[in-house]
Design an enzyme around this catalytic site. Structure first.
Site, PDB file in Angstrom:
ATOM      1  N   GLY A  71       0.827  -1.206   0.000  1.00 26.81           N
ATOM      2  CA  GLY A  71       0.000   0.000   0.000  1.00 26.81           C
ATOM      3  C   GLY A  71       0.858   1.251   0.000  1.00 26.81           C
ATOM      4  N   GLY A  72       0.270   2.331   0.492  1.00 31.49           N
ATOM      5  CA  GLY A  72       0.970   3.615   0.522  1.00 31.49           C
ATOM      6  C   GLY A  72       2.268   3.550   1.306  1.00 31.49           C
TER       7      GLY A  72
ATOM      8  N   GLY B 256      23.903  13.957 -28.989  1.00 32.08           N
ATOM      9  CA  GLY B 256      23.378  14.430 -27.709  1.00 32.08           C
ATOM     10  C   GLY B 256      23.962  13.656 -26.548  1.00 32.08           C
ATOM     11  N   ALA B 257      24.233  12.380 -26.789  1.00 33.29           N
ATOM     12  CA  ALA B 257      24.764  11.558 -25.703  1.00 33.29           C
ATOM     13  C   ALA B 257      26.171  12.031 -25.309  1.00 33.29           C
ATOM     14  CB  ALA B 257      24.773  10.095 -26.116  1.00 33.29           C
TER      15      ALA B 257
HETATM   16  C1  HXC Z   1      -3.292  -4.564  11.670  1.00 34.82           C
HETATM   17  C2  HXC Z   1      -2.255  -6.357  10.745  1.00 34.82           C
HETATM   18  C3  HXC Z   1      -2.040  -5.647   9.546  1.00 34.82           C
HETATM   19  C4  HXC Z   1      -2.512  -4.321   9.484  1.00 34.82           C
HETATM   20  C5  HXC Z   1      -1.208  -7.598   9.321  1.00 34.82           C
HETATM   21  N1  HXC Z   1      -1.725  -7.566  10.558  1.00 34.82           N
HETATM   22  N2  HXC Z   1      -1.404  -6.449   8.685  1.00 34.82           N
HETATM   23  N3  HXC Z   1      -2.870  -5.802  11.806  1.00 34.82           N
HETATM   24  N4  HXC Z   1      -3.127  -3.817  10.567  1.00 34.82           N
HETATM   25  N5  HXC Z   1      -2.333  -3.578   8.396  1.00 34.82           N
HETATM   26  C6  HXC Z   1      -1.709  -8.621  11.562  1.00 34.82           C
HETATM   27  C7  HXC Z   1      -2.624  -9.775  11.198  1.00 34.82           C
HETATM   28  O1  HXC Z   1      -3.936  -9.530  11.618  1.00 34.82           O
HETATM   29  C8  HXC Z   1      -1.970 -10.898  11.995  1.00 34.82           C
HETATM   30  O2  HXC Z   1      -2.379 -10.797  13.332  1.00 34.82           O
HETATM   31  C9  HXC Z   1      -0.501 -10.554  11.949  1.00 34.82           C
HETATM   32  O3  HXC Z   1      -0.433  -9.183  11.618  1.00 34.82           O
HETATM   33  C10 HXC Z   1       0.254 -11.335  10.895  1.00 34.82           C
HETATM   34  O4  HXC Z   1      -0.441 -11.203   9.684  1.00 34.82           O
HETATM   35  P1  HXC Z   1      -0.805 -12.471   8.764  1.00 34.82           P
HETATM   36  O5  HXC Z   1      -1.832 -12.019   7.804  1.00 34.82           O
HETATM   37  O6  HXC Z   1      -1.106 -13.638   9.612  1.00 34.82           O
HETATM   38  O7  HXC Z   1       0.607 -12.712   8.071  1.00 34.82           O
HETATM   39  P2  HXC Z   1       0.894 -13.149   6.591  1.00 34.82           P
HETATM   40  O8  HXC Z   1       0.033 -14.309   6.202  1.00 34.82           O
HETATM   41  O9  HXC Z   1       2.378 -13.306   6.520  1.00 34.82           O
HETATM   42  O10 HXC Z   1       0.444 -11.919   5.682  1.00 34.82           O
HETATM   43  C11 HXC Z   1       1.084 -10.683   5.802  1.00 34.82           C
HETATM   44  C12 HXC Z   1       0.349  -9.614   4.947  1.00 34.82           C
HETATM   45  C13 HXC Z   1      -1.161  -9.595   5.359  1.00 34.82           C
HETATM   46  C14 HXC Z   1       0.473  -9.953   3.486  1.00 34.82           C
HETATM   47  C15 HXC Z   1       1.056  -8.288   5.216  1.00 34.82           C
HETATM   48  O11 HXC Z   1      -1.249  -9.538   6.817  1.00 34.82           O
HETATM   49  C16 HXC Z   1      -1.862  -8.412   4.790  1.00 34.82           C
HETATM   50  O12 HXC Z   1      -2.270  -8.438   3.638  1.00 34.82           O
HETATM   51  N6  HXC Z   1      -2.055  -7.383   5.601  1.00 34.82           N
HETATM   52  C17 HXC Z   1      -2.721  -6.176   5.163  1.00 34.82           C
HETATM   53  C18 HXC Z   1      -1.821  -5.391   4.270  1.00 34.82           C
HETATM   54  C19 HXC Z   1      -2.419  -4.097   3.879  1.00 34.82           C
HETATM   55  O13 HXC Z   1      -3.238  -4.009   2.961  1.00 34.82           O
HETATM   56  N7  HXC Z   1      -2.080  -3.062   4.641  1.00 34.82           N
HETATM   57  C20 HXC Z   1      -2.639  -1.745   4.494  1.00 34.82           C
HETATM   58  C21 HXC Z   1      -1.827  -1.150   3.384  1.00 34.82           C
HETATM   59  S1  HXC Z   1      -2.306   0.471   3.087  1.00 34.82           S
HETATM   60  P3  HXC Z   1      -2.564 -12.081  14.274  1.00 34.82           P
HETATM   61  O14 HXC Z   1      -3.135 -11.510  15.519  1.00 34.82           O
HETATM   62  O15 HXC Z   1      -3.473 -13.004  13.549  1.00 34.82           O
HETATM   63  O16 HXC Z   1      -1.171 -12.641  14.438  1.00 34.82           O
HETATM   64  C22 HXC Z   1      -1.213   1.348   3.916  1.00 34.82           C
HETATM   65  C23 HXC Z   1      -1.484   2.796   3.799  1.00 34.82           C
HETATM   66  C24 HXC Z   1      -0.277   3.593   4.098  1.00 34.82           C
HETATM   67  O17 HXC Z   1      -0.347   0.889   4.538  1.00 34.82           O
HETATM   68  C25 HXC Z   1      -0.623   4.999   3.770  1.00 34.82           C
HETATM   69  C26 HXC Z   1       0.579   5.804   3.512  1.00 34.82           C
HETATM   70  C27 HXC Z   1       0.202   7.060   2.827  1.00 34.82           C
END
Ligand code: HXC
Length: 535
Positions: free
Chosen positions: A190-191, A425-426
């Protein structure tokens, strides 16, 4: 670094003090016991089972032994910002932050801890990172971020997004002041990917790290395409195709060893010069081998790295972005222990042409060198810009302009050696005299011209060639004449566009002398807010 930290051990070495303050002692020990439970064997095993190290193990490898001082170890996540679901009450809130020494020099860092809520970034987590970022800027020390995180913490909603905003802003404010390095050792989705993207250098570990703005699930839903995380945003993809990753390594240990080595080429901040490494006089200053690397036939390829390695101190060349846009080689080397940034056309790949990717790669490298007082050596053998609809329509004009801009605004010492082709140019782009090159040397094999002999003859003698009985023979003769008359370095030398035609064997000697002459170079830059590089 030993773990657990046993902060109380250092505080209570004096046993009398310990007796008198027994209650404090108990508080320390109890808290540490809780911390130990937090890092349960099961969590660590899960992390290791993915081929990943824990945040503390990574930090221990990164810093000189025993020098890392962790701060905010016991801060806990705030309930204040939780909009949805529950946040695990953990010490440290999923990120290790602090400072230590790398090769004896102060460095600030964070390492996200995937074992705590997937290393997700909430308010407190973000505050911890921002705190060390701001300290690094104040102290003029490099900053390293080890990323292993699920991104913005879903439970904390907008507060985590704002946390990222603060971190991004800090990176931008520190840019060009302290070197900033990102190490990706897990997900960056994501971001959140924009934090590493804003830093100067991105290191990734193969097979365990990936970066994407929208993951495979979104790609499936929106585009109806199946793609794995690795194929969408793995280390290999970012090193070869997108150029997001500058350096990739097979495992975490080698990644961290490389980060330590890489840092040794860089100053701690923009007010310092890079450290001078110890060196032995085992690289010959006069080296006849350099006469034999460039083939006589101008259409034959060679590896420009063979030249670089004979010119810089033995084994000192550290190539950057090696897999991306390989028709241009960039990297750091040392000459008598001093860091030099090298930009070299690579005749082995696409004859060394400049294309969109290599222009962007070169421009960014040059700007980094300029920001951090690293002199630039340009080794030139370039037939021109890559022709064709793809390049034109994708903006080779806009992107090629970046290289020009980056060179011309660089105030660090700039030296060019034309090895062979320097066309059109290069020629101008590759730090030519008119672009502000301080010393411009050429080897006798250099061909400096508006265009290559074939193109020039085809344009100037189109009619004669069409009417000739034997066009091939006429063309051969004209090309030979063009090469003798125009495409040689002596004309440029006589006109003052080249400072000296040099014997290849003397290249290192000449460069040492030229860089030494430029060591106090000072340039007055006109006052302005900033230039407007064509981005
Ligand atoms: C809260 C999170 C989390 C999140 C993971 N966890 N991502 N908790 N917020 N964003 C937690 C899970 O619930 C889990 O908790 C533990 O972390 C491990 O995650 P798993 O899913 O079991 O691990 P894995 O299978 O290895 O997968 C990892 C992952 C997946 C691919 C990162 O967790 C995932 O897709 N997470 C969401 C990613 C995402 O979309 N993030 C937001 C991006 S947007 P438990 O308690 O079960 O151990 C963003 C915006 C930024 O970041 C903005 C900037 C401008």
């Amino acid at each position: 670094m030993s773990w657990p930290f046993k902060a109380w051990e250092s505080l209570f070495v004096n046993s009398t003090y310990m007796d008198i303050n027994g209650k404090y002692f108990r508080a320390f020990v109890e808290r540490e016991e809780e911390l130990k439970k937090q890092y349960s064997a099961e969590r660590i095993r899960k992390q290791h089972s993915k081929g990943k190290l824990t945040a503390h193990e990574r930090i221990a490898l990164l810093f000189d032994e025993g020098t890392f001082e962790e701060i905010d170890t016991y801060v806990t996540p705030s309930d204040q910002g939780v909009e949805f679901g529950k946040v695990e009450r953990s010490y440290g809130d999923g990120v290790v932050t602090g400072h230590g020494k790398i090769d004896g020099r102060l460095v600030f860092a964070f390492a996200q801890d995937f074992t705590i809520m997937g290393g997700s970034l909430g308010i407190v987590h973000a505050r911890k990172i921002a705190k060390v970022q701001e300290m690094a800027l104040k102290m003029g020390a490099p900053f390293i971020g080890i990323n292993d995180s699920g991104g913005a913490r879903i439970q904390e909603g907008i507060a985590s997004l704002n946390g990222y905003a603060v971190i991004f802003n800090n990176i931008i404010q520190s840019s060009g002041i302290i070197p900033q390095i990102s190490v990706i050792m897990g997900p960056a989705a994501g971001g959140a990917v924009y934090a590493p993207a804003l830093t100067d250098w991105v290191f990734m570990t193969s097979n365990t790290s990936y970066m994407f703005v929208t993951g495979p699930n979104v790609v499936r839903e929106v585009l109806n395409e199946e793609i794995s995380s690795e194929d969408l945003g793995g280390a290999e993809v970012h090193a070869r195709k997108s150029g997001v990753a500058n350096m990739i390594y097979d495992d975490e240990e080698n990644t961290i060893i490389a980060v330590r080595k890489f840092l040794s080429y860089l100053p701690s901040n923009n007010l310092e010069n890079p450290p001078v490494a110890s060196w032995t006089k085992d690289t010959p200053d006069i080296n006849p081998k350099l006469r034999d690397i460039v083939p006589d036939d101008p259409n034959k390829a060679y590896d420009v790295r063979d030249i670089i390695n004979q010119v810089v101190d033995r084994n000192s060349f550290f190539e950057t972005s090696e897999l991306f846009a390989p028709s241009l080689v960039t990297g750091f080397g040392r000459m008598e222990g001093r860091t030099v940034g090298i930009v070299a056309n690579q005749p082995k790949v696409l004859a060394g042409v400049l294309d969109i990717d290599s222009s962007v790669k070169g421009a960014r490298f040059i700007r980094f060198c300029d920001a951090f007082n690293i002199p630039i050596l340009t080794l030139e053998d370039v037939p021109g810009f890559l022709p064709g609809k793809d390049q034109e329509h994708s903006g080779i004009i806009r992107h090629g302009a970046k290289m020009l801009f980056a060179y011309a605004e660089a105030t660090v010492p700039r030296i060019t050696v034309i090895l062979r082709k320097a066309y059109g140019g290069a020629y101008i782009v590759m730090n030519s005299k008119g672009m502000g090159g301080d010393f411009n040397f050429a080897w006798p094999s250099a061909e400096i011209a508006v265009m290559g002999p074939d193109g020039a003859v085809a344009i100037l003698y189109r009619r004669e060639l069409a009417e000739a009985k034997d066009p091939a023979a006429l063309k051969k003769e004209l090309v030979k004449k063009y090469r003798e008359k125009v495409a040689n370095p002596f004309i440029a030398d006589e006109k003052g566009f080249i400072d000296e035609v040099i014997d290849p064997a003397y290249t290192r000697l000449k460069l040492l002398s030229a860089f030494s002459a430029l060591s106090n170079k000072s340039v007055k830059v006109p006052s302005r807010k900033h230039g407007n590089i064509p981005l």
